[in-house]
Write a protein that holds these residues in place. Structure first.
Motif, PDB file in Angstrom:
ATOM      1  N   THR A  58     -17.096 -21.798  17.392  1.00  0.00           N
ATOM      2  CA  THR A  58     -16.536 -21.855  16.042  1.00  0.00           C
ATOM      3  C   THR A  58     -15.022 -21.913  16.138  1.00  0.00           C
ATOM      4  N   ALA A  92     -16.154 -18.030  18.556  1.00  0.00           N
ATOM      5  CA  ALA A  92     -17.502 -17.491  18.799  1.00  0.00           C
ATOM      6  C   ALA A  92     -18.414 -18.618  19.281  1.00  0.00           C
ATOM      7  N   GLU A 140     -30.907 -20.628  14.855  1.00  0.00           N
ATOM      8  CA  GLU A 140     -31.611 -19.414  14.411  1.00  0.00           C
ATOM      9  C   GLU A 140     -32.423 -18.774  15.537  1.00  0.00           C
ATOM     10  N   GLY A 179     -26.157 -14.215  22.081  1.00  0.00           N
ATOM     11  CA  GLY A 179     -26.358 -13.312  20.950  1.00  0.00           C
ATOM     12  C   GLY A 179     -25.450 -12.103  21.043  1.00  0.00           C
ATOM     13  N   ASP A 229     -22.103  -9.727  19.696  1.00  0.00           N
ATOM     14  CA  ASP A 229     -20.755  -9.904  19.149  1.00  0.00           C
ATOM     15  C   ASP A 229     -20.086 -11.215  19.556  1.00  0.00           C
ATOM     16  N   VAL A 281     -21.322 -13.965  19.402  1.00  0.00           N
ATOM     17  CA  VAL A 281     -21.784 -14.957  18.427  1.00  0.00           C
ATOM     18  C   VAL A 281     -21.335 -14.578  17.016  1.00  0.00           C
ATOM     19  N   THR A 282     -21.522 -13.300  16.670  1.00  0.00           N
ATOM     20  CA  THR A 282     -21.310 -12.882  15.279  1.00  0.00           C
ATOM     21  C   THR A 282     -19.925 -12.310  15.018  1.00  0.00           C
ATOM     22  N   ALA A 314     -20.115  -6.560  15.301  1.00  0.00           N
ATOM     23  CA  ALA A 314     -21.174  -6.077  14.409  1.00  0.00           C
ATOM     24  C   ALA A 314     -21.733  -4.794  15.012  1.00  0.00           C
ATOM     25  N   GLU A 331     -27.765  -4.701  15.637  1.00  0.00           N
ATOM     26  CA  GLU A 331     -27.788  -6.144  15.363  1.00  0.00           C
ATOM     27  C   GLU A 331     -27.709  -6.941  16.658  1.00  0.00           C
ATOM     28  N   ALA A 332     -26.893  -6.453  17.593  1.00  0.00           N
ATOM     29  CA  ALA A 332     -26.807  -7.117  18.899  1.00  0.00           C
ATOM     30  C   ALA A 332     -28.151  -7.038  19.606  1.00  0.00           C
ATOM     31  N   ALA A 387     -30.440  -9.556  18.157  1.00  0.00           N
ATOM     32  CA  ALA A 387     -30.106 -10.903  18.638  1.00  0.00           C
ATOM     33  C   ALA A 387     -30.604 -11.102  20.067  1.00  0.00           C
TER      34      ALA A 387
END
Lengths: 285, 460
Positions: free
Chosen positions: B405, B409, B414, B426, B428, B430-431, B434, B438-439, B442
């Motif tokens: 991005t 990231a 999905e 997957g 942090d 990526v996101t 968090a 959540e990690a 992922a």
């Protein structure tokens, strides 16, 4: 708890000068990848700190790297007391960005004190790439000069300076650099590694002539992989992390005063740790 | 109705003088009482708030019956790190938020019960399930944080070989270097990592993927797939003048010195740390509160959180804010530092400006706006900047064909697949920053996708 004990064995040890030791360490995966300008982070034992050391040489076939250690604090002193056959607990690398080795023309390589060790692999690589290499190495006195033969061998022109005049020119590395500039020697690149005041003086010397000048910085580090930011340094007004953005930077843009101040942050603690260690080992050198 | 069982805790005045765990854990009686509060809903809503889909009513029913072995077995069907997660999961924003009792007042203490089940099992001796039939496939996992540990464990359970490469000298990622001892004892991390190793996961420390080996070299070494869970990396700074003064820390440096290097035991441990009398922590996330509470324990007299928004917007876990306030951490809200001033190379004062809240911004929170002419100074001798970290950039910088991005990231679909075939990612990286759970979610999703990828024998 240790997962894989990557014990890094000391293959050989040599004293280069009082308090400066050279170690050849087993590190096959690092040796395979190491390029001039990169460093490793090591930890001697379970309670030890992580310290960065420049890779002075690498032998992928033997699976070893060469590290030069100046005993200034507890960890380096402890390292200096290790011998052939001993192991350290952790070694990770190669870290940092290698120097972009190309054919620049005439390159002046400058090493001061134990900084000769990190400038040596750069000198060797630059020479191999077909540059004309002039080297200047300096120390306080002749006993503290290191890697003299190695540097001489890999240079077209070679100068020595000592503060006290016990060998070579009496004075500073910048005296020789200035002389070369005054003689209108064409210089395409200067690479300097050493104490902060020396690197600053070199950058000040080449600045008026706008000669590209690279310095290799040695701030405090913890992880050495861009996660903590303690090694940050201002370069051209922008904050950079030495471990991942460097360690080589344009010397004309580095804020050396800030670097020097940040390097001193833990001086009292370092002295305390060294004193406690020296008491523990009973004042043996 | 029985009231929610409070978590026994160390006294605030006592605990600010040590690094021991604050929350002491339920005893059996409390756990059974608390488990009895669960209504065993026919259509449980709590599970929709769980990123790893733990059968919450299922394990709670076992605790209620006193079948603690069955309870932990039920949890471990979905979560390999129950002692860790039971301690640090933001349950009030997840499972407990969706508990039907939450509407009437106090939700079931799901996190506390999970921790209880894990700790009871630990005292008795951890059960190691049998190995699945070996598939003969090998997967490299980059990073041993929550995402990597979960992905690797799931893969091993599916019969694949999983080798984790960890850059630091100990595994655990943020669980080890980031979260303080008093919230997550390192012994707890060690024991759950040990469990994962006994399940068959191979962890190799001191390996920086991108440097020691690149992703492409790992593929050449014959790995069938790679999971990248390298987490968050470089700390962000405010970008104000004076930020490089001495004793201006990134939270990550401050916490790494203390948690990973155990600087609070200097000089027994070699890594030092310095903290002054007046500490200002910039930011109000979990990391900021962890830093503030750590500073107190290192002997600071006056510790404040400096946050540009209001109390409403504080993103940290409610418990952490409460714990910090009990311990004496002050909140300086609607305050933004604009300059740091020093003396002899060390920070001494911080120029700040007062903020007011305007209309909601893109994050949905009201945008803080500087109040003109409201500049003032805070005397401080230690500043800890805890305003977040960018994704770890090393893999992205050293791997060709990996889409990222604009903020660095790794881009995944999905299923956790990156733009490069055979490479999954997957957590942090990526996101962006968090939560641990959540990690883990992922890591699980990617492990499922990796399993399918390997089964199909897709060509890279």
């Amino acid at each position: 708890m240790r997962v894989t004990i990557m014990t890094c064995k000391i293959v050989s040890k040599k004293e280069l000068a009082p308090n400066i030791k050279m170690f050849e360490m087993g590190a096959p995966v690092v040796a395979r990848k190491a390029k001039a300008g990169q460093f490793v982070i090591l930890r001697i034992s379970e309670r030890g700190e992580r310290i960065p050391l420049t890779i002075a040489d690498a032998d992928p076939e033997r699976g070893t790297i060469t590290l030069v250690v100046e005993e200034v604090g507890k960890t380096t002193k402890e390292l200096g007391r290790l011998n052939e056959g001993d192991s350290i607990l952790d070694l990770v690398g190669p870290l940092g960005n290698p120097m972009n080795i190309g054919k620049y023309g005439h390159v002046v390589c400058i090493g001061g004190g134990s900084g000769v060790a990190p400038v040596y692999p750069l000198t060797k690589a630059l020479k191999k790439a077909g540059n004309k290499v002039t080297s200047i190495i300096g120390a306080r006195n002749r006993e503290l000069l290191i890697l003299e033969e190695e540097m001489r061998e890999t240079s077209d022109e070679f100068y020595i300076t000592t503060d006290d005049g016990s060998k070579g020119h009496r004075g500073f590395v910048t005296d020789i650099l200035r002389k070369l500039l005054d003689e209108h020697e064409r210089i395409d690149l200067v690479v300097a590694v050493g104490p902060v005041p020396m690197m600053k003086a070199v950058a000040d010397t080449t600045r008026p002539n706008k000669i590209r000048t690279l310095v290799s910085l040695n701030p405090i580090m913890v992880d050495g992989m861009g996660m903590c930011g303690v090694c940050r340094v201002k370069v051209g007004g922008e904050t950079k992390f030495t471990c991942v953005d460097g360690p080589l930077f344009d010397g004309h843009l580095v804020d050396f005063d800030e670097l020097a101040a940040r390097r001193q942050l833990y001086e009292p603690e370092e002295k305390l740790a060294l004193k406690a260690y020296e008491e523990k080992i009973g004042g043996v050198r | 109705m029985i009231a929610r069982q409070p978590m026994p805790e160390q006294d605030p005045q006592e605990r600010i003088r040590n690094f021991d765990e604050v929350a002491l854990g339920y005893d059996e009686e409390q756990a059974v009482l608390e488990a009895g509060r669960c209504l065993q809903c026919e259509n449980p809503t709590c599970m929709q708030g769980c990123p790893v889909n733990i059968d919450i009513p299922g394990f709670i029913a076992h605790i209620k019956e006193g079948n603690f072995d069955l309870a932990i077995r039920k949890i471990k069907e979905r979560n390999h790190l129950p002692a860790i997660i039971g301690r640090i999961c933001p349950v009030k924003d997840q499972c407990e938020k969706f508990c039907v009792l939450a509407k009437k007042g106090e939700p079931v203490a799901i996190g506390n019960l999970e921790r209880f089940a894990a700790d009871v099992e630990w005292k008795k001796g951890v059960e190691i399930p049998g190995r699945a039939k070996a598939s003969g496939k090998r997967v490299a996992v980059v990073g041993s944080g929550p995402a990597g540990l979960t992905a690797a464990t799931d893969l091993v359970k599916l019969g694949h070989e999983a080798i984790i490469f960890e850059a630091l000298h100990v595994p655990g990622g943020v669980l080890t270097y980031g979260i303080p001892e008093f919230r997550l004892p390192k012994k707890v991390v060690e024991r759950e990592v040990e469990y994962i190793k006994r399940l068959g996961v191979d962890i190799r420390t001191d390996m920086v993927i991108g440097r020691t080996f690149t992703i492409d070299e790992l593929l050449e070494q014959g790995f069938d797939a790679i999971f990248v869970g390298t987490g968050a990396g470089p700390p962000q700074f405010l970008g104000v003048p004076g930020e490089n003064l001495g004793l201006v820390y990134s939270a990550n440096e401050f916490l790494t010195r203390v948690n990973l290097m155990r600087a609070y035991e200097f000089p027994e441990y070699d890594t030092p740390i310095k903290v002054g009398e007046k500490v200002a922590v910039i930011g109000a996330g979990n990391v900021a509160f962890d830093s503030a509470r750590t500073a107190l324990r290192l002997g600071a007299g006056d510790v404040s959180i400096v946050y540009r928004r209001s109390g409403e917007e504080i993103p940290a876990r409610i418990e952490e804010v409460q714990h910090a306030e009990e311990e004496g951490v002050k909140l300086r809200l609607l305050t933004l530092p604009t300059r740091m001033l020093g003396e002899g190379g060390l920070v001494r004062r911080m120029e700040c400006i007062k903020m007011s809240l305007g209309k909601p911004d893109e994050s949905g929170r009201r945008r803080p706006i500087p109040v003109e002419g409201s500049e003032f100074y805070i005397d401080t001798d230690t500043v800890i900047v805890a305003i977040g970290r960018r994704p770890n950039p090393l893999i992205q910088q050293t791997t060709e064909g990996l889409k990222t991005t604009s903020w660095g990231a790794i881009v995944v679909d999905e299923l956790g697949r990156t733009s490069k075939s055979g490479i999954f990612a997957g957590g942090d990286v990526v996101t962006g920053e968090a939560t641990v759970i959540e990690a883990m979610g992922a890591g699980r999703k990617a492990a499922e996708a990796i399993d399918r990828f390997i089964a199909q024998g897709e060509k890279r």
